[in-house]
Motif scaffolding. Sequence first.
Motif, short mmCIF file in Angstrom:
data_model
loop_
_atom_site.label_atom_id
_atom_site.label_comp_id
_atom_site.label_asym_id
_atom_site.label_seq_id
_atom_site.Cartn_x
_atom_site.Cartn_y
_atom_site.Cartn_z
N VAL A 182 -0.92 -11.43 -2.84
CA VAL A 182 -0.70 -13.08 -3.47
C VAL A 182 -0.56 -12.57 -4.88
N ALA A 183 -0.72 -11.39 -4.59
CA ALA A 183 -1.19 -10.45 -6.49
C ALA A 183 -2.33 -11.14 -7.54
N PHE A 184 -1.83 -12.05 -8.35
CA PHE A 184 -3.01 -12.19 -9.01
C PHE A 184 -4.09 -13.02 -8.47
N ASP A 185 -3.24 -14.04 -7.66
CA ASP A 185 -4.27 -14.74 -6.92
C ASP A 185 -5.25 -14.70 -6.26
N TYR A 186 -5.15 -13.20 -5.98
CA TYR A 186 -6.60 -12.92 -4.87
C TYR A 186 -7.43 -12.38 -6.01
N SER A 187 -7.68 -12.86 -7.30
CA SER A 187 -8.64 -12.95 -7.55
C SER A 187 -9.32 -14.06 -7.56
N HIS A 188 -9.11 -15.29 -6.72
CA HIS A 188 -10.19 -15.60 -5.88
C HIS A 188 -11.06 -15.73 -5.06
N ASN A 189 -10.30 -14.04 -4.59
CA ASN A 189 -11.44 -12.92 -3.48
C ASN A 189 -12.67 -12.39 -4.70
N TYR A 190 -11.66 -11.75 -4.94
CA TYR A 190 -12.39 -9.93 -6.14
C TYR A 190 -11.80 -10.45 -7.67
N HIS A 191 -12.26 -10.74 -8.79
CA HIS A 191 -11.87 -11.25 -9.43
C HIS A 191 -11.09 -9.91 -10.33
N ARG A 192 -12.24 -8.77 -10.43
CA ARG A 192 -12.67 -8.25 -11.51
C ARG A 192 -12.01 -6.84 -11.32
N SER A 193 -11.41 -6.41 -9.77
CA SER A 193 -11.04 -5.23 -9.17
C SER A 193 -9.24 -6.00 -8.91
N MET A 194 -9.11 -6.92 -8.92
CA MET A 194 -7.24 -7.91 -8.64
C MET A 194 -6.80 -7.70 -9.60
N GLN A 195 -7.70 -8.14 -10.90
CA GLN A 195 -7.37 -8.04 -11.86
C GLN A 195 -6.82 -7.15 -13.13
N ALA A 196 -7.78 -5.76 -12.84
CA ALA A 196 -6.88 -4.19 -12.68
C ALA A 196 -6.38 -3.73 -12.36
N VAL A 197 -5.88 -3.65 -10.59
CA VAL A 197 -4.66 -3.48 -10.05
C VAL A 197 -3.49 -4.13 -10.81
N MET A 198 -3.04 -5.15 -11.16
CA MET A 198 -2.66 -6.22 -10.92
C MET A 198 -2.02 -5.72 -12.71
N ILE A 221 0.41 -1.80 0.05
CA ILE A 221 -0.21 -0.01 0.02
C ILE A 221 1.12 0.93 -0.02
N GLU A 222 0.42 1.94 -0.71
CA GLU A 222 1.42 2.83 -1.09
C GLU A 222 1.03 4.19 0.22
N LYS A 223 2.28 4.57 1.24
CA LYS A 223 2.53 5.52 2.18
C LYS A 223 1.94 7.09 1.95
N GLY A 224 0.90 7.38 2.44
CA GLY A 224 0.26 8.51 2.46
C GLY A 224 -1.15 8.81 1.67
N SER A 225 -1.37 8.14 0.94
CA SER A 225 -2.32 7.69 -0.10
C SER A 225 -3.18 5.96 0.37
N ASN A 226 -2.67 5.94 0.80
CA ASN A 226 -3.64 4.03 0.99
C ASN A 226 -4.20 3.81 0.08
N THR A 227 -3.57 3.99 -1.65
CA THR A 227 -3.55 2.96 -2.42
C THR A 227 -3.31 1.98 -2.69
N LEU A 228 -4.20 1.36 -3.11
CA LEU A 228 -3.42 -0.26 -3.19
C LEU A 228 -2.30 -0.31 -4.13
N VAL A 229 -1.43 -0.82 -4.38
CA VAL A 229 -0.15 -0.54 -5.34
C VAL A 229 -0.57 -2.77 -5.93
N ASN A 230 0.14 -3.27 -4.06
CA ASN A 230 -0.15 -4.80 -4.70
C ASN A 230 -0.81 -5.58 -3.67
N ALA A 231 -1.57 -6.98 -4.40
CA ALA A 231 -2.98 -7.09 -4.08
C ALA A 231 -2.51 -8.29 -3.61
#
Length: 372
Positions: free
Chosen positions: A225-241, A213-223
Motif C-alpha cells: 500500500v505504498a506510503f500508507d504502510y507508514s501506519h506500521n513502520y513510518h520511518r523505514s517505509m517513508q525512506a523506501v518510498m 520485491i526485486e528478483k535475485g536480491s530480495n530488495t523491497l522496491v515498493n512497500a
Amino acid sequence: MATLTGSSVNHFVGQRRSITGNEAWRGRTLQECVAKEYGDDFSIPNINMTSGGFADRGHDETLPSRCFSELIAEPSTWSLGLDARKGIKAAPPSALLDEARRLRDERIEPQSPFLQAFGQAEPLRLWAEQRAKARTNLEARGLLEKLCLLQDSKDYPLSDYNVESSPEAAMLREAFPLLDADPLEAQAALAYLLFKNQVCVTATIWPTTRILIEKGSNTLVNAPVAFDYSHNYHRSMQAVMWSRILKVTDALIGLLKQTPADDSGASLWDRTLIYVATEFGRTRARVGGQDDFGSSHDLNNGVLLVSPMLKGNRVLGGVDPDTGLTYGFDPTTGAPDKGRQTSEAEIFSGILDVMRVDTSGSGLPAVTALRG
C-alpha cells in the motif's frame, strides 16, 4: 518544497483535491488546465497512468474533450493498440483497409437505424471524432513502434509480427533497469517517449500500491500500500518510498535534459515541471523514542516541486520545531509566515502560474511565490 494544510485525510478525496486544488477552478484538474493551454497540436494531450482520485477527470464540461485524460493501465503494452493493422498477421493491405473504412463511414453507418436514432448523442459523436483523428494522429505517425517499450522475446515475439521496439528502448532500460518488472519505471519510460514524440503535454504516473520485491536480491522496491504502510513502520517505509520516487524522478530528469525540445536549443527539461502530489500528511507521534513507529493520517502536509522554471532550492513555509507541524508562506514573496496555513487552492494556483497557464476569470488566489 512547499507546505500546505489539506482538507481531507481520505485517500481518494485527498488524491483528487491534490490535482484540483480542492475544486479551485470549476473542478478542473491541473492536467486539464495544462492540456487546454498547450495541447492543441498534440495527439493525446493529457495522459494519466494512475488510478483512484489521481485519475479523476474534472467537473468542467465546458472544456474541449481533448483536455480530459486518456487512462493507461499497462504502459508496456499500451502502444500495441495504436494501429489497426500493424502487428496483426495476415492483416489486409492498407489500401483495402482504407476502402473498408470509407465504405463504413459514408455508406454503412449512415444507414444504421441505431446511428440514425442516437448518432447525435455526445458519447457517439465524441467516439466518431476520436476514431477519425486516430488515423492521422496515431497510425500515420508510426506511434505503435515509437512508443513500444517491449523487447523481442519469447513472451513478446515482436519480430514474428513485423514490429520493432522503440529506437530508445536500450537507452530506457539503462535509465530504468527494472522497467520490465516495475510499473513506475515503465510509466516513467513511457512518459519520456510521449514527451519526446510530442504526443502529450502532461503525463501522470504513480508507484504501485502492491508490494514489489526485486528478483535475485530480495530488495523491497515498493512497500505494501505504498506510503500508507507508514501506519506500521513510518520511518523505514517513508525512506523506501521517497528513495523510490526520487530515484525514478532523477532518471526521468536526466533523459529530459539530454533531449532537445525544438531548434531553439532548449531541452525538454527546460519546459517541464514535476509535481510530486501527496494525499495528506502523517501524525508526528513517536512513542518512547522508538527507532521505528506507526503514524496516522494528518491534514498537515507538504508537496515537492522540481523544475528549472521554479525559484528553487528552498522550502516555502517551514516546520515549527516545538510541534513538528508546518506553517505557511506569503503567496507573493514566499516568505515564511507562522501565522498562516497554505491551502490546496494556493498550491494549485502557484503551479499554474509557473506553467504560464492563462487563469483569467478563474477566481484563483494570486500566487506568484513559486515562479523563478
